[in-house]
Design a protein around this motif. Structure first.
Motif, short mmCIF file in Angstrom:
data_model
loop_
_atom_site.label_atom_id
_atom_site.label_comp_id
_atom_site.label_asym_id
_atom_site.label_seq_id
_atom_site.Cartn_x
_atom_site.Cartn_y
_atom_site.Cartn_z
N LYS A 80 0.83 -1.21 0.00
CA LYS A 80 0.00 0.00 0.00
C LYS A 80 0.87 1.26 0.00
O LYS A 80 0.55 2.26 -0.65
CB LYS A 80 -0.91 0.01 1.22
N MET A 81 1.96 1.20 0.75
CA MET A 81 2.85 2.36 0.81
C MET A 81 3.49 2.63 -0.55
O MET A 81 3.70 3.79 -0.93
CB MET A 81 3.93 2.13 1.87
N GLU A 82 3.79 1.60 -1.29
CA GLU A 82 4.35 1.79 -2.63
C GLU A 82 3.32 2.42 -3.56
O GLU A 82 3.64 3.30 -4.37
CB GLU A 82 4.83 0.46 -3.19
N GLU A 83 2.06 2.00 -3.42
CA GLU A 83 1.00 2.53 -4.27
C GLU A 83 0.76 4.01 -3.99
O GLU A 83 0.61 4.82 -4.91
CB GLU A 83 -0.30 1.74 -4.05
N ILE A 84 0.69 4.38 -2.73
CA ILE A 84 0.39 5.77 -2.37
C ILE A 84 1.51 6.70 -2.80
O ILE A 84 1.27 7.86 -3.15
CB ILE A 84 0.09 5.90 -0.87
N THR A 85 2.73 6.20 -2.80
CA THR A 85 3.87 7.04 -3.19
C THR A 85 3.69 7.58 -4.61
O THR A 85 3.99 8.75 -4.89
CB THR A 85 5.18 6.25 -3.09
N ASP A 86 3.15 6.76 -5.49
CA ASP A 86 2.95 7.19 -6.88
C ASP A 86 1.84 8.23 -7.02
O ASP A 86 1.80 8.95 -8.02
CB ASP A 86 2.61 5.96 -7.75
N LEU A 87 0.95 8.30 -6.05
CA LEU A 87 -0.20 9.21 -6.13
C LEU A 87 0.02 10.54 -5.43
O LEU A 87 -0.77 11.47 -5.59
CB LEU A 87 -1.43 8.53 -5.54
N LEU A 88 1.08 10.65 -4.62
CA LEU A 88 1.28 11.85 -3.83
C LEU A 88 1.33 13.14 -4.65
O LEU A 88 0.84 14.19 -4.19
CB LEU A 88 2.56 11.72 -2.99
N PRO A 89 1.89 13.15 -5.87
CA PRO A 89 1.90 14.41 -6.64
C PRO A 89 0.52 14.97 -6.92
O PRO A 89 0.40 16.13 -7.30
CB PRO A 89 2.62 14.01 -7.94
N GLY A 90 -0.52 14.18 -6.72
CA GLY A 90 -1.86 14.68 -6.92
C GLY A 90 -2.38 15.53 -5.78
O GLY A 90 -3.38 16.23 -5.93
N ILE A 91 -1.70 15.48 -4.63
CA ILE A 91 -2.18 16.25 -3.48
C ILE A 91 -1.13 17.20 -2.90
O ILE A 91 -1.45 18.01 -2.03
CB ILE A 91 -2.67 15.32 -2.35
N ILE A 92 0.11 17.10 -3.39
CA ILE A 92 1.16 17.93 -2.80
C ILE A 92 2.30 18.09 -3.80
O ILE A 92 2.55 17.21 -4.64
CB ILE A 92 1.66 17.29 -1.48
N ASN A 93 2.99 19.21 -3.72
CA ASN A 93 4.12 19.46 -4.62
C ASN A 93 5.45 19.00 -4.01
O ASN A 93 6.30 18.43 -4.69
CB ASN A 93 4.20 20.95 -4.95
N VAL A 94 5.64 19.29 -2.72
CA VAL A 94 6.89 18.94 -2.04
C VAL A 94 6.78 17.51 -1.54
O VAL A 94 5.90 17.19 -0.73
CB VAL A 94 7.18 19.90 -0.87
N LEU A 95 7.65 16.63 -1.97
CA LEU A 95 7.58 15.21 -1.62
C LEU A 95 8.65 14.84 -0.60
O LEU A 95 9.73 15.43 -0.57
CB LEU A 95 7.75 14.36 -2.88
N PRO A 96 8.38 13.83 0.24
CA PRO A 96 9.37 13.42 1.24
C PRO A 96 10.52 12.66 0.60
O PRO A 96 10.32 11.88 -0.33
CB PRO A 96 8.57 12.51 2.18
N LYS A 97 11.73 12.90 1.10
CA LYS A 97 12.90 12.18 0.60
C LYS A 97 13.09 10.85 1.34
O LYS A 97 13.61 9.89 0.77
CB LYS A 97 14.14 13.04 0.77
N ALA A 98 12.70 10.80 2.60
CA ALA A 98 12.89 9.59 3.41
C ALA A 98 11.84 8.54 3.08
O ALA A 98 10.68 8.86 2.80
CB ALA A 98 12.84 9.93 4.89
N ALA A 99 12.24 7.29 3.13
CA ALA A 99 11.32 6.18 2.90
C ALA A 99 10.50 5.90 4.16
O ALA A 99 10.78 6.44 5.24
CB ALA A 99 12.10 4.93 2.51
N VAL A 100 9.48 5.04 4.03
CA VAL A 100 8.66 4.65 5.18
C VAL A 100 8.42 3.14 5.11
O VAL A 100 8.28 2.57 4.03
CB VAL A 100 7.32 5.41 5.22
N GLU A 101 8.44 2.49 6.27
CA GLU A 101 8.20 1.05 6.36
C GLU A 101 7.13 0.77 7.40
O GLU A 101 6.88 1.58 8.29
CB GLU A 101 9.49 0.31 6.76
N VAL A 102 6.50 -0.40 7.29
CA VAL A 102 5.53 -0.86 8.28
C VAL A 102 6.14 -2.06 9.01
O VAL A 102 6.60 -3.01 8.37
CB VAL A 102 4.20 -1.27 7.63
N ARG A 103 6.17 -1.99 10.35
CA ARG A 103 6.73 -3.08 11.14
C ARG A 103 5.80 -3.41 12.30
O ARG A 103 4.94 -2.61 12.68
CB ARG A 103 8.11 -2.70 11.70
N ARG A 104 6.02 -4.56 12.90
CA ARG A 104 5.21 -5.02 14.02
C ARG A 104 5.74 -4.47 15.34
O ARG A 104 6.95 -4.44 15.58
CB ARG A 104 5.22 -6.55 14.07
#
Length: 641
Positions: free
Chosen positions: A397-421
């Motif tokens: 899901k995080m990979e999918e949303i990354t591709d869509l972010l330019p639709g809601i914001i111009n400045v994008l984050p440089k750091a990655a994000v992960e999901v862990r337990r």
């Protein structure tokens, strides 16, 4: 999320903002901050005389003062320095081998420095500042002013720009949980020096936990009695954390695993270091926890039988302060309770519409929703394989949303994000999920931690919205972008305002819907609405517990009847609200404010309104109080008009 913030530093520089000339030019405001103007602090006593320095030089002096303060703060708060990933050269001292000083003397010093900082801020001519400098002044003034108001009511720990809780340790949070978490996830282990510094920190555990134990007993002597279930939950955490042999403790197991990241460490040296860690956990860490355990058992008979802060002396004052700290903006507990009831009714109506469209018409909204959450087709198996599948799905899901972010914001984050337990030893007292920020250089990703004690708590259609909230476009987007803002003083990167941060994350759930992520997923949208319903119900329950004197059981029953979920998860949530008054209100209060400002901008700008530009403006000033955000957005709208 809980961020520990600042200490005071060099006051003389602040005084220089009024009267002394300095050479050089001020840093250029970033694009996002160049028009930032927060509201003037209502309680400020500013110098009235005409400033004797130019605006550029006043800004420069403010930046120098803020930079000195940040460095001094990081020297006092070494775990914060580690979390940010700053260098030894920047701080001016080595810090990765130290823990925070929880002694009574140091807490008293922190309180003294708080008053000193407020005095220095009050001496600054605010009208001489602009851009980032002005936003920084307003933000710091608001935070230190709030700290001063909390000062008489906080005894076990204190931080000038912190997020306050009434008790130093609970089943949910405190240094007994946060320090092991920091060592495992944030302490660097890329060299022999890093590995030795980790051992130095283990050496200090016993002294640190003894200081915390004394603070627990001191709180009891001044009438600060946590609820009985909070003390029992803390005891349960300690017993679980220390149950296994030292060699199997997470502080050793993680250390051993992560030493493979270190460069040029021969196997025999790794073995010796792991042996040292094992001995230190047995002799220092476990010994310290035993002392803390004895103190908790000592104060347990004095524990409160009630779940609300009203049971403490001046409980109504304490609670109103907590609400203000989390975005009340002058609203009373009764007003917030009423807003919550109205939002609950509105969201339940929207859920009913989706349920009926999907053929689910029999029973109340929550009965129909609960039936779906227990349907096997929407659940992951409560096994290791099931948990892995759940985590893999969220990372996709995080990979999918990354591709869509330019639709809601111009400045994008440089750091990655992960999901862990969330670690198993922590999950019993933990909330459903939380986020930890990336290092400033982006070498350590942002992490969304999810509680997987029971996968039945997470029906598949609930998970997307939770992930959008905690990771992207929620907390990760907000925090990672704030770390990238050009010319932002370091001290601002250490600040956290719950109504802003949690408000953005809840607003991000709306953005996910607007991006079309639920277009062909009505049940996913139902899950989104239920998550928002939960945040609305928090307004009702938090004020119910702390203002209307609800029992823990009544609060649990209200959530079960009005939001759904499983009892164990709901119980953990209510116990969280009990020991962290006001925080549960920050989500909805912040979201409603951002939506209000967005509608204001849309009405004022008409066709010139751009959602990406608006979101840039919300995130582009970093974490700020809602009053400062209001001023920033309205100034921007006026400038475009």
């Amino acid at each position: 999320m809980n961020r520990v913030i600042i200490s005071a530093a060099v006051v003389v520089i602040a005084m220089g903002l009024v009267s002394c000339e300095k050479d050089g030019q001020s840093p250029s405001p970033s694009q996002n901050e160049s028009q930032s103007l927060g509201n003037s602090p209502e309680t400020s006593t500013v110098v009235k005389e005409k400033p004797l320095v130019s605006q550029a030089k006043a800004n420069e002096a403010l930046f120098e003062w803020a930079e000195a303060k940040a460095k001094h703060t990081l020297q006092r708060m070494p775990l914060e320095a580690t979390s940010l990933g700053v260098s030894e050269e920047y701080v001016g001292a080595y810090f990765n081998d130290k823990l925070f000083d929880y002694s009574a003397a140091n807490i008293a010093e922190e309180k003294r420095l708080s008053g000193e900082t407020l005095s220095s801020l009050a001496a600054i001519d605010r009208s001489a500042l602009s851009g980032v400098a002005l936003s920084t002044y307003d933000t710091m003034f608001a935070s230190v002013s709030m700290a001063e108001k909390f000062k008489p009511y906080v005894h076990g720990s204190f931080s000038q720009l912190g997020v306050f809780t009434p008790f130093i340790v609970t089943q949910l949070s405190g240094p007994h949980i946060n320090i092991p978490r920091s060592l495992q996830t944030q302490h660097p282990l890329k060299s022999e020096a890093d590995a030795l510094a980790y051992l130095k920190r283990l050496e200090q555990f016993e002294l640190t936990l003894k200081e915390i134990a004394l603070a627990v007993e001191h709180e009891a002597t001044v009438g600060i009695h946590p609820p009985k279930f909070a003390i029992e939950g803390t005891i349960n955490f300690i017993q679980k954390f220390t149950a296994k042999p030292a060699s199997e403790n997470p502080l050793v197991a993680t250390y051993k695993q992560r030493l493979t990241e270190a460069k040029n460490l021969p196997d025999e040296k790794v073995t010796a270091m792991v042996d040292s860690a094992t001995a230190l956990v047995e002799e220092r860490v476990y010994a310290g926890y035993r002392v803390l355990l004895l103190s908790l058992q000592k104060v347990l008979p004095q524990a409160s039988e009630h779940a609300g802060i009203w049971d403490l002396e001046n409980g109504d004052v304490r609670y109103q302060l907590a609400l203000e700290n989390f975005g009340a903006n002058g609203k009373t507990a009764e007003e917030i309770h009423t807003i919550g009831l109205a939002e609950v009714a509105r969201i339940q109506k929207a859920m009913d519409s989706i349920l009926q469209s999907q053929g689910h018409t029999s029973g109340s909204v929550i009965e129909r929703y609960n039936a779906l959450t227990t349907d096997e087709q929407y659940l992951y198996p409560n096994t290791d394989d099931g948990r892995k599948a759940l985590l893999d799905g969220l990372n996709i899901k995080m990979e999918e949303i990354t591709d869509l972010l330019p639709g809601i914001i111009n400045v994008l984050p440089k750091a990655a994000v992960e999901v862990r337990r969330i670690a198993e030893y922590e999950q019993d007292g933990s909330a459903g999920g939380y986020y930890t920020s990336p290092s400033l250089d982006g070498s350590r990703p942002g992490i969304y931690w999810i509680n997987l004690k029971d996968t039945a708590a997470w029906a598949k259609f609930r998970l997307p919205s939770l992930t959008y909230h905690e990771a992207s476009p929620g907390h990760h987007l907000q925090i990672a972008i704030s770390q990238q803002i050009e010319n932002m003083p370091m001290i601002r990167k250490m600040l956290w305002f719950g109504a802003y941060g949690e408000g953005w994350a809840l607003y991000a759930e709306v953005l996910a819907k607007e991006l079309g992520l639920y277009k062909n997923d009505p049940l996913g949208d139902l899950g989104r609405l239920q998550m928002e319903l939960f945040r609305a119900a928090r307004l009702v329950v938090d004020t119910g517990l702390h203002h209307k004197k609800w029992s823990r059981e009544k609060a649990i029953e209200y959530l079960l009847q009005n939001t759904g979920g499983v009892k164990d998860s709901v119980t953990r949530e209510v116990e969280r609200y009990s020991v962290w008054p006001g925080q549960a209100c920050s989500y909805k209060l912040g979201q409603l404010k951002i939506l209000e400002l967005r509608e204001f901008a849309r009405q004022e700008l008409g066709d010139a309104f751009d959602i990406r530009e608006f979101n840039d403006r919300v995130l582009g000033s970093g974490s700020v109080p809602l009053s400062v955000l209001d001023g920033n957005i309205k100034k921007w709208v006026k400038g475009k008009g």
